[in-house]
Design an enzyme around this catalytic site. Structure first.
Site, PDB file in Angstrom:
ATOM      1  N   ASP A  10       0.862  -1.178   0.000  1.00 17.06           N
ATOM      2  CA  ASP A  10       0.000   0.000   0.000  1.00 17.06           C
ATOM      3  C   ASP A  10       0.905   1.237   0.000  1.00 17.06           C
ATOM      4  O   ASP A  10       1.773   1.362   0.870  1.00 17.06           O
ATOM      5  CB  ASP A  10      -0.883  -0.048   1.262  1.00 17.06           C
ATOM      6  CG  ASP A  10      -1.881   1.104   1.292  1.00 17.06           C
ATOM      7  OD1 ASP A  10      -1.752   2.048   0.477  1.00 17.06           O
ATOM      8  OD2 ASP A  10      -2.783   1.050   2.151  1.00 17.06           O
ATOM      9  N   ILE A  11       0.675   2.134  -0.940  1.00 23.26           N
ATOM     10  CA  ILE A  11       1.527   3.324  -1.073  1.00 23.26           C
ATOM     11  C   ILE A  11       1.435   4.227   0.168  1.00 23.26           C
ATOM     12  O   ILE A  11       2.291   5.075   0.413  1.00 23.26           O
ATOM     13  CB  ILE A  11       1.152   4.092  -2.370  1.00 23.26           C
ATOM     14  CG1 ILE A  11       2.335   4.892  -2.898  1.00 23.26           C
ATOM     15  CG2 ILE A  11      -0.060   4.978  -2.181  1.00 23.26           C
ATOM     16  CD1 ILE A  11       3.468   4.108  -3.394  1.00 23.26           C
ATOM     17  N   TYR A  99      -7.249  15.371  -9.213  1.00 27.74           N
ATOM     18  CA  TYR A  99      -6.150  14.674  -9.894  1.00 27.74           C
ATOM     19  C   TYR A  99      -5.094  15.680 -10.361  1.00 27.74           C
ATOM     20  O   TYR A  99      -3.898  15.531 -10.089  1.00 27.74           O
ATOM     21  CB  TYR A  99      -6.740  13.920 -11.088  1.00 27.74           C
ATOM     22  CG  TYR A  99      -5.755  13.188 -11.965  1.00 27.74           C
ATOM     23  CD1 TYR A  99      -4.981  12.138 -11.477  1.00 27.74           C
ATOM     24  CD2 TYR A  99      -5.621  13.542 -13.308  1.00 27.74           C
ATOM     25  CE1 TYR A  99      -4.098  11.464 -12.318  1.00 27.74           C
ATOM     26  CE2 TYR A  99      -4.747  12.863 -14.143  1.00 27.74           C
ATOM     27  CZ  TYR A  99      -3.991  11.822 -13.648  1.00 27.74           C
ATOM     28  OH  TYR A  99      -3.123  11.145 -14.466  1.00 27.74           O
ATOM     29  N   LYS A 103      -1.238  16.367  -9.049  1.00 31.33           N
ATOM     30  CA  LYS A 103      -0.076  16.218  -9.928  1.00 31.33           C
ATOM     31  C   LYS A 103       0.785  17.482  -9.948  1.00 31.33           C
ATOM     32  O   LYS A 103       2.007  17.396 -10.006  1.00 31.33           O
ATOM     33  CB  LYS A 103      -0.527  15.843 -11.347  1.00 31.33           C
ATOM     34  CG  LYS A 103      -1.099  14.437 -11.454  1.00 31.33           C
ATOM     35  CD  LYS A 103      -0.037  13.365 -11.194  1.00 31.33           C
ATOM     36  CE  LYS A 103      -0.581  11.972 -11.419  1.00 31.33           C
ATOM     37  NZ  LYS A 103       0.413  10.915 -11.265  1.00 31.33           N
TER      38      LYS A 103
HETATM   39  N1  LIG Z   1      -3.268   6.370 -18.363  1.00 33.32           N
HETATM   40  C1  LIG Z   1      -2.966   7.589 -18.787  1.00 33.32           C
HETATM   41  O1  LIG Z   1      -3.414   7.998 -19.861  1.00 33.32           O
HETATM   42  C2  LIG Z   1      -2.032   8.461 -17.995  1.00 33.32           C
HETATM   43  C3  LIG Z   1      -1.679   9.727 -18.498  1.00 33.32           C
HETATM   44  C4  LIG Z   1      -0.841  10.550 -17.759  1.00 33.32           C
HETATM   45  C5  LIG Z   1      -0.332  10.097 -16.557  1.00 33.32           C
HETATM   46  N2  LIG Z   1      -0.681   8.864 -16.089  1.00 33.32           N
HETATM   47  C6  LIG Z   1      -0.151   8.445 -14.796  1.00 33.32           C
HETATM   48  O2  LIG Z   1       0.407   7.149 -14.894  1.00 33.32           O
HETATM   49  C7  LIG Z   1       0.206   6.452 -13.658  1.00 33.32           C
HETATM   50  C8  LIG Z   1      -0.440   5.120 -13.934  1.00 33.32           C
HETATM   51  O3  LIG Z   1      -1.667   5.334 -14.589  1.00 33.32           O
HETATM   52  P1  LIG Z   1      -2.570   4.118 -15.135  1.00 33.32           P
HETATM   53  O4  LIG Z   1      -3.270   4.583 -16.335  1.00 33.32           O
HETATM   54  O5  LIG Z   1      -1.749   2.889 -15.160  1.00 33.32           O
HETATM   55  O6  LIG Z   1      -3.661   4.066 -13.976  1.00 33.32           O
HETATM   56  P2  LIG Z   1      -4.353   2.787 -13.303  1.00 33.32           P
HETATM   57  O7  LIG Z   1      -5.572   3.291 -12.584  1.00 33.32           O
HETATM   58  O8  LIG Z   1      -4.502   1.708 -14.304  1.00 33.32           O
HETATM   59  O9  LIG Z   1      -3.231   2.371 -12.264  1.00 33.32           O
HETATM   60  C9  LIG Z   1      -3.081   3.000 -11.022  1.00 33.32           C
HETATM   61  C10 LIG Z   1      -2.642   1.950 -10.041  1.00 33.32           C
HETATM   62  O10 LIG Z   1      -2.530   2.535  -8.752  1.00 33.32           O
HETATM   63  C11 LIG Z   1      -2.840   1.508  -7.824  1.00 33.32           C
HETATM   64  N3  LIG Z   1      -3.175   2.035  -6.501  1.00 33.32           N
HETATM   65  C12 LIG Z   1      -4.282   2.713  -6.124  1.00 33.32           C
HETATM   66  N4  LIG Z   1      -4.245   2.942  -4.795  1.00 33.32           N
HETATM   67  C13 LIG Z   1      -3.098   2.409  -4.326  1.00 33.32           C
HETATM   68  C14 LIG Z   1      -2.491   2.332  -3.034  1.00 33.32           C
HETATM   69  N5  LIG Z   1      -3.073   2.851  -1.938  1.00 33.32           N
HETATM   70  N6  LIG Z   1      -1.306   1.690  -2.932  1.00 33.32           N
HETATM   71  C15 LIG Z   1      -0.699   1.153  -4.020  1.00 33.32           C
HETATM   72  N7  LIG Z   1      -1.219   1.198  -5.255  1.00 33.32           N
HETATM   73  C16 LIG Z   1      -2.412   1.827  -5.402  1.00 33.32           C
HETATM   74  C17 LIG Z   1      -4.024   0.792  -8.456  1.00 33.32           C
HETATM   75  O11 LIG Z   1      -4.145  -0.507  -7.916  1.00 33.32           O
HETATM   76  C18 LIG Z   1      -3.627   0.771  -9.926  1.00 33.32           C
HETATM   77  O12 LIG Z   1      -2.952  -0.420 -10.257  1.00 33.32           O
HETATM   78  C19 LIG Z   1      -0.652   7.369 -12.785  1.00 33.32           C
HETATM   79  O13 LIG Z   1       0.192   8.046 -11.875  1.00 33.32           O
HETATM   80  C20 LIG Z   1      -1.248   8.347 -13.758  1.00 33.32           C
HETATM   81  O14 LIG Z   1      -1.487   9.583 -13.158  1.00 33.32           O
HETATM   82  C21 LIG Z   1      -1.522   8.037 -16.782  1.00 33.32           C
END
Ligand SMILES: NC(=O)c1ccc[n+]([C@@H]2O[C@H](COP(=O)([O-])OP(=O)(O)OC[C@H]3O[C@@H](n4cnc5c(N)ncnc54)[C@H](O)[C@@H]3O)[C@@H](O)[C@H]2O)c1
Length: 277
Positions: A10-11, A99, A103
């Site tokens: 857990d983060i 969000y 960020k």
């Molecule tokens: N997908 C996009 O288009 C995009 C664009 C820009 C930035 N990002 C960034 O990339 C990163 C990953 O995005 P993604 O699309 O894979 O999102 P996602 O929602 O698929 O993954 C996020 C992950 O965070 C985990 N998580 C949530 N709460 C948690 C906790 N308490 N402890 C540990 N893990 C926890 C979830 O289980 C999930 O696996 C994020 O930081 C997001 O802001 C994504």
């Protein structure tokens, strides 16, 4: 997945993270956990904890153990006061989602720890990232979901208006940008936070390309609350500083993206050959 240990954590559990860093002699930390834009609006207190406290934990850990740390940011770190076409690396950032606020906070915390303690913090602002994996609750999710629905059912209901232009990137470019940025020598980096992108398109432009693979495709448009978020985000992202400082260059344009996505979703999800059904 096969190349290293997979450990649940857990983060929000600082000691748990600390134990992993020490036991596995971690030297780079790539911090992906977050609640994305649309999901964050549905549970603000949880988004504050995961996105803000989570970043505090990993940044502090990186400082204590001298780790190189990557935290992704996003086009969502901009808002209606930012120039949208194009959006430069340095400009007004007044996002309207929790969000986006979290960020901007992460970007500023990382820059501050770099300035104050010499932390090797690195951050890329990604556009909508497109892969065949099911999306995680962001505003650019339509550009993933449409492939699954089009190839399965020949139709898709889009929650954004047809002319909503947003910056996007195929997953392979995203991961390569991350690797190239993380391995770039420090001397090349004039900043700790860079915009990166590959293309910009609208739902109707994507539908036009996808129709070549699914000629019977029917798309209807019912904008929901995500439209307001999208309307406050960059339309075209200026990544010229990343291109100049550490030679960022995308490989996938819209044609290549659609071609790879159709194959990937077809093979891994529809035919079920793959592991991902
Ligand atoms: N997908 C996009 O288009 C995009 C664009 C820009 C930035 N990002 C960034 O990339 C990163 C990953 O995005 P993604 O699309 O894979 O999102 P996602 O929602 O698929 O993954 C996020 C992950 O965070 C985990 N998580 C949530 N709460 C948690 C906790 N308490 N402890 C540990 N893990 C926890 C979830 O289980 C999930 O696996 C994020 O930081 C997001 O802001 C994504």
């Amino acid at each position: 997945m096969e190349n290293g240990p997979y450990i649940f954590c857990d983060i929000l559990d600082f000691k748990g993270l600390q134990k992993i860093v020490v036991n596995h002699r971690v030297d780079w930390l790539i911090h992906f956990s977050a609640l994305l834009s649309a999901i964050g609006e549905q549970n603000v207190p949880l988004a504050v904890r995961v996105n803000i406290e989570g970043v505090h934990n990993v940044i502090e850990l990186a400082k204590q153990y001298n780790l190189r740390i990557f935290v992704p940011s996003t086009i969502g770190a901009f808002g209606p006061d930012s120039p949208r076409n194009p959006t430069p690396n340095i400009t007004i950032q007044r996002p309207k989602t929790i969000y986006g606020v979290s960020k901007v906070h992460a970007e500023l915390m990382g820059e501050y720890y770099h300035h104050k303690f010499g932390l090797d913090f690195r951050c890329l602002r990604f556009p909508g990232v497109i892969s065949s994996d099911p999306p995680g609750g962001g505003t650019t999710d339509y550009a993933v979901a449409i492939f699954h629905d089009a190839l399965r059912h020949g139709k898709y209901q889009c929650y954004l208006k047809p002319d909503t232009r947003l910056p996007m990137m195929y997953i392979e470019d995203c991961l390569r940008s991350l690797l190239e940025f993380m391995t770039a020598p420090k001397e090349k980096l004039k900043r700790r936070v860079y915009n990166v992108t590959a293309m910009s398109f609208t739902p109707e432009e994507l539908v036009d390309k996808l129709s070549k693979y699914v000629p019977e495709l029917r798309v209807t448009y019912y904008p929901d609350s995500r439209q307001e978020i999208a309307d406050s985000w960059p339309q075209v992202f200026d990544d010229s500083e990343a291109r100049a400082d550490w030679n960022w260059k995308p490989k996938y344009d819209l044609d290549a993206l659609v071609d790879f996505m159709v194959k990937d979703v077809q093979e891994n999800y529809i035919n079920g050959n793959g592991k991902k059904k």
